[in-house]
Design an enzyme around this catalytic site. Sequence first.
Site, PDB file in Angstrom:
ATOM      1  N   HIS A   1     -21.038 -25.220  32.918  1.00 55.88           N
ATOM      2  CA  HIS A   1     -22.538 -25.004  32.652  1.00 55.88           C
ATOM      3  C   HIS A   1     -23.300 -26.064  33.210  1.00 55.88           C
ATOM      4  O   HIS A   1     -24.308 -26.001  33.946  1.00 55.88           O
ATOM      5  CB  HIS A   1     -22.949 -25.083  31.006  1.00 55.88           C
ATOM      6  CG  HIS A   1     -21.901 -23.919  30.086  1.00 55.88           C
ATOM      7  ND1 HIS A   1     -21.411 -23.985  29.339  1.00 55.88           N
ATOM      8  CD2 HIS A   1     -22.187 -22.593  30.718  1.00 55.88           C
ATOM      9  CE1 HIS A   1     -20.926 -22.671  28.803  1.00 55.88           C
ATOM     10  NE2 HIS A   1     -21.374 -21.925  29.400  1.00 55.88           N
TER      11      HIS A   1
ATOM     12  N   LYS B   1     -21.182 -12.452  18.602  1.00 56.80           N
ATOM     13  CA  LYS B   1     -20.059 -12.910  19.017  1.00 56.80           C
ATOM     14  C   LYS B   1     -19.310 -13.910  18.278  1.00 56.80           C
ATOM     15  O   LYS B   1     -18.252 -14.681  18.685  1.00 56.80           O
ATOM     16  CB  LYS B   1     -20.448 -13.948  20.263  1.00 56.80           C
ATOM     17  CG  LYS B   1     -20.783 -12.961  21.682  1.00 56.80           C
ATOM     18  CD  LYS B   1     -20.758 -13.801  22.903  1.00 56.80           C
ATOM     19  CE  LYS B   1     -20.933 -13.003  24.156  1.00 56.80           C
ATOM     20  NZ  LYS B   1     -21.235 -14.008  25.326  1.00 56.80           N
TER      21      LYS B   1
ATOM     22  N   ARG C   1     -18.426 -16.924  38.360  1.00 54.30           N
ATOM     23  CA  ARG C   1     -17.369 -17.663  38.550  1.00 54.30           C
ATOM     24  C   ARG C   1     -16.383 -16.780  39.559  1.00 54.30           C
ATOM     25  O   ARG C   1     -15.891 -17.291  40.325  1.00 54.30           O
ATOM     26  CB  ARG C   1     -16.620 -17.692  37.100  1.00 54.30           C
ATOM     27  CG  ARG C   1     -17.178 -19.070  36.540  1.00 54.30           C
ATOM     28  CD  ARG C   1     -16.713 -19.101  35.055  1.00 54.30           C
ATOM     29  NE  ARG C   1     -17.229 -17.815  34.486  1.00 54.30           N
ATOM     30  CZ  ARG C   1     -17.411 -17.930  32.940  1.00 54.30           C
ATOM     31  NH1 ARG C   1     -16.857 -18.669  32.209  1.00 54.30           N
ATOM     32  NH2 ARG C   1     -18.021 -16.819  32.433  1.00 54.30           N
TER      33      ARG C   1
ATOM     34  N   SER D   1     -15.877 -21.492  28.189  1.00 60.48           N
ATOM     35  CA  SER D   1     -16.035 -22.003  26.843  1.00 60.48           C
ATOM     36  C   SER D   1     -14.774 -21.383  25.906  1.00 60.48           C
ATOM     37  O   SER D   1     -14.094 -22.164  25.327  1.00 60.48           O
ATOM     38  CB  SER D   1     -17.202 -21.478  26.054  1.00 60.48           C
ATOM     39  OG  SER D   1     -18.258 -22.054  26.827  1.00 60.48           O
TER      40      SER D   1
HETATM   41  P1  ADP Z   1     -22.498 -15.782  27.853  1.00 57.29           P
HETATM   42  O1  ADP Z   1     -22.428 -15.772  26.059  1.00 57.29           O
HETATM   43  O2  ADP Z   1     -23.785 -15.373  28.203  1.00 57.29           O
HETATM   44  O3  ADP Z   1     -21.250 -15.464  28.467  1.00 57.29           O
HETATM   45  P2  ADP Z   1     -21.991 -18.552  28.576  1.00 57.29           P
HETATM   46  O4  ADP Z   1     -22.508 -19.597  27.515  1.00 57.29           O
HETATM   47  O5  ADP Z   1     -20.785 -18.147  28.221  1.00 57.29           O
HETATM   48  O6  ADP Z   1     -22.873 -17.206  27.951  1.00 57.29           O
HETATM   49  O7  ADP Z   1     -22.425 -18.803  29.790  1.00 57.29           O
HETATM   50  C1  ADP Z   1     -23.597 -18.617  30.251  1.00 57.29           C
HETATM   51  C2  ADP Z   1     -24.026 -18.420  31.756  1.00 57.29           C
HETATM   52  O8  ADP Z   1     -23.270 -19.430  32.402  1.00 57.29           O
HETATM   53  C3  ADP Z   1     -23.084 -17.280  32.259  1.00 57.29           C
HETATM   54  O9  ADP Z   1     -23.828 -16.749  33.443  1.00 57.29           O
HETATM   55  C4  ADP Z   1     -21.803 -17.718  32.590  1.00 57.29           C
HETATM   56  O10 ADP Z   1     -21.168 -16.680  33.464  1.00 57.29           O
HETATM   57  C5  ADP Z   1     -22.044 -18.841  33.138  1.00 57.29           C
HETATM   58  N1  ADP Z   1     -21.082 -19.794  33.191  1.00 57.29           N
HETATM   59  C6  ADP Z   1     -20.008 -20.014  32.122  1.00 57.29           C
HETATM   60  N2  ADP Z   1     -19.003 -21.024  32.425  1.00 57.29           N
HETATM   61  C7  ADP Z   1     -19.149 -21.142  33.803  1.00 57.29           C
HETATM   62  C8  ADP Z   1     -18.461 -21.965  34.667  1.00 57.29           C
HETATM   63  N3  ADP Z   1     -17.482 -22.634  34.484  1.00 57.29           N
HETATM   64  N4  ADP Z   1     -19.064 -21.879  36.043  1.00 57.29           N
HETATM   65  C9  ADP Z   1     -20.035 -21.198  36.240  1.00 57.29           C
HETATM   66  N5  ADP Z   1     -20.879 -20.643  35.448  1.00 57.29           N
HETATM   67  C10 ADP Z   1     -20.331 -20.621  34.375  1.00 57.29           C
END
Ligand code: ADP
Length: 173
Positions: A31, A55, A104, A142
């Site tokens: 992030h 979630k 990703r 995450s």
């Molecule tokens: P969500 O609940 O929307 O999936 P996340 O908090 O997991 O939210 O992720 C928010 C955004 O960040 C999403 O667009 C997700 O694809 C992106 N994201 C999460 N981890 C990574 C990573 N390691 N690299 C790039 N983008 C990421």
Amino acid sequence: MLDVRRWALNVLYSMKRAIYPGSFDPVTNGHLDVIGRARKLFDEIVVAVAHNDEKQPLFSLEERLALLHQALDKIDNVRVAQFDGLLVEFAVAEKASAVIRGLRAVSDFEFEFQMALMNRKLEDSVETIFLMPKEEYTYLSSRLVKEIARLGGNVSDFVPGPVAEALGKKFAR
Ligand code: ADP
């Protein structure tokens, strides 16, 4: 006085602002990598934490916000906020012209593509922009970080220090 007000309003309205929404349960280095790239493209990035009760997050909204605040403490032009309801409505209320999402792998693509087009249908003025992280973060999520921490593994390469600490406390045996 009026001129100063008008000038301030103009500045505010002409700022290029983007929303980076997510659960951030918890924030990872992936992030932070995306935020680092996005902040070069916009005047301000609003990292928007979704309430997202569906979630069943590990960290409460307050904990997720606090960990983001700590991680982004010294970084200019990034603000942390929370939202519920429709993302595009939040974006319009914040006068943001774009939504940032991280991509990703191919596996992210289908869901993200569908979301982006639906959001465009709902609100044409908000564009979705996809950013790819540094290669080493492409496998980071995450969900995986929580899984490793739950099983007692070391997550310090994947998340900021305070997040590793908070995970340690959550899963203390
Ligand atoms: P969500 O609940 O929307 O999936 P996340 O908090 O997991 O939210 O992720 C928010 C955004 O960040 C999403 O667009 C997700 O694809 C992106 N994201 C999460 N981890 C990574 C990573 N390691 N690299 C790039 N983008 C990421």
